[in-house]
Design an enzyme around this catalytic site. Structure first.
Site, PDB file in Angstrom:
ATOM      1  N   THR A 117     -10.964 -32.283  22.025  1.00  0.00           N
ATOM      2  CA  THR A 117     -10.343 -33.387  21.294  1.00  0.00           C
ATOM      3  C   THR A 117     -11.316 -34.545  21.097  1.00  0.00           C
ATOM      4  O   THR A 117     -12.213 -34.760  21.934  1.00  0.00           O
ATOM      5  CB  THR A 117      -9.114 -33.897  22.083  1.00  0.00           C
ATOM      6  N   TYR A 141      -5.755 -37.454  29.952  1.00  0.00           N
ATOM      7  CA  TYR A 141      -5.767 -36.347  28.992  1.00  0.00           C
ATOM      8  C   TYR A 141      -7.200 -36.080  28.523  1.00  0.00           C
ATOM      9  O   TYR A 141      -7.696 -34.955  28.602  1.00  0.00           O
ATOM     10  CB  TYR A 141      -4.859 -36.674  27.799  1.00  0.00           C
TER      11      TYR A 141
END
Ligand SMILES: NC(=O)c1ccc[n+]([C@@H]2O[C@H](COP(=O)([O-])OP(=O)(O)OC[C@H]3O[C@@H](n4cnc5c(N)ncnc54)[C@H](O)[C@@H]3O)[C@@H](O)[C@H]2O)c1
Length: 348
Positions: A117, A141
């Site tokens: 990501t 995350y």
């Protein structure tokens, strides 16, 4: 080629399974625990409902199937939740990746495609982010993904038969061009999904988090990539690994749209002037994040086809509208069958 797709019932994974299946070149196995995914989104392959954390079952699947390649999508992906419950993210994202890579080494799986990501970059300095830009994730995350990247890279450095492509996605959006599958994530926070929900009346309004950024209209700018183009990048990544070494690639279009531009486009497409409210900025939200995508284009020949905000918003809207129609039809169906039952009972 035998391929495993973890998280293949989820949003991005299901679009990759669709492309793999349509090409007819792969025996596909999908593993998903359906924590956020949907089984009916898996259009091709063998579906196994399983948790990646179930080491015994996972090892048996690896023993039996003899995979050549693994696409690893399964993860927890909600940033605020990762701040409240970091261990969930380190367990589901990082520990499960270690176990999966371990199985790949044990069962000679030589190709690993990993869903990473843009969150690994944190708050980038410039507007356009290169794969070599500094990584500095600002939430659990992003850190869980960056740790996974490091684990994959270290493993490949130690074992020359194990190669990887790490794909750092920017903002995946939109739905299958033919409308068969889409973004079904519960309580999604992704802007285009949220705007599509507002456009079909599933939400009262859309919040804009700050309108005094240093951007032309004051709202944040992001690089939105259509999910079918993103899915195609995975096929290109796997083909690339056939003859080349491991790589990290950014996946985006190299151009951005502001929050206000996205909302205006969705309102025009849906002909619905849904409500919008401007509220406080969220901590850690950069003004502008855009991918430098020159590396993946140059090395793999990836050619995006849907680099158009209107197409992205339209497919997201159509998916949302059709799934809303289905929900309403099911409700009506239930009411009709309940009333039929009632009249049947009365007739007895
Ligand atoms: N959506 C985005 O814009 C975006 C951006 C950057 C990176 N990513 C990454 O892409 C991947 C896929 O994201 P998505 O948007 O499709 O999310 P998603 O939640 O729709 O898909 C994840 C899938 O993994 C499954 N899953 C989760 N934990 C599992 C476990 N322990 N065992 C088995 N299955 C499990 C879920 O049921 C779901 O089907 C993730 O790794 C995410 O970090 C997504």
């Amino acid at each position: 080629m035998n391929v495993l797709v973890t998280g293949g019932a989820g949003y991005i994974g299901s679009h990759v399974v669709k492309l793999l299946g349509e090409s007819n070149n792969y025996n596909i196995t999908v593993i998903d625990n359906l924590s956020t995914g949907k089984e009916d989104a898996v259009l091709y392959g063998d579906f196994i409902q399983a948790n990646l954390a179930d080491n015994f079952l996972m090892e048996n699947i690896f023993k039996e199937k003899q995979f050549d390649a693994v696409f690893h999508f399964a993860a927890s992906i909600v940033v605020p939740e990762s701040i409240e419950n970091p261990l969930k993210y380190y367990l589901n994202n990082t520990v499960n990746t270690i176990n999966l890579v371990n199985l790949c080494i044990k069962y000679n799986v030589s190709k690993f495609i990993f869903s990473s990501t843009a969150a690994v970059y944190g708050e980038p300095d410039g507007t356009t982010v290169k794969e070599t830009s500094m990584t500095n994730p600002i939430n659990p995350y992003g850190r869980s993904k960056l740790m996974s990247e490091t684990i994959i890279q270290d493993t490949a450095a130690a074992d020359k038969d194990f190669k990887y492509v790490i794909l750092r996605y920017f903002n995946a959006a939109g739905s299958d061009i033919k409308g068969r599958i889409g973004h079904s994530f519960p309580d999604a926070t992704h802007l285009i999904k949220v705007a599509a929900e507002a456009a079909v009346g599933k939400r009262d309004k859309v919040y804009i988090f700050g309108d005094d950024y240093d951007t032309p209209d004051g709202t944040g700018i992001r690089d939105y990539i259509h999910v079918d183009d993103l899915a195609d990048a995975h096929i290109k990544a796997l083909e690339y690994l056939e003859a080349n070494d491991s790589q990290i690639f950014n996946c985006g279009y190299g151009q951005g749209y502001s929050v206000k531009q996205v909302i205006k486009t969705m309102q025009e497409i849906s002909e619905n002037e849904f409500k919008v409210e401007i509220i406080e900025k969220r901590p850690g939200d950069p003004a502008c994040v855009i991918a430098d995508n020159s590396k993946i284009i140059k090395k793999t020949g990836w050619k995006p086809m849907y680099n158009n905000l209107e197409i992205i918003c339209r497919t997201a809207f159509e998916w949302e509208r059709n799934s809303e129609i289905l929900v309403q039809a099911q409700k009506i169906g239930n009411i009709v069958s309940e009333s039929r039952n009632e009249s049947l009972l009365k007739g007895l």
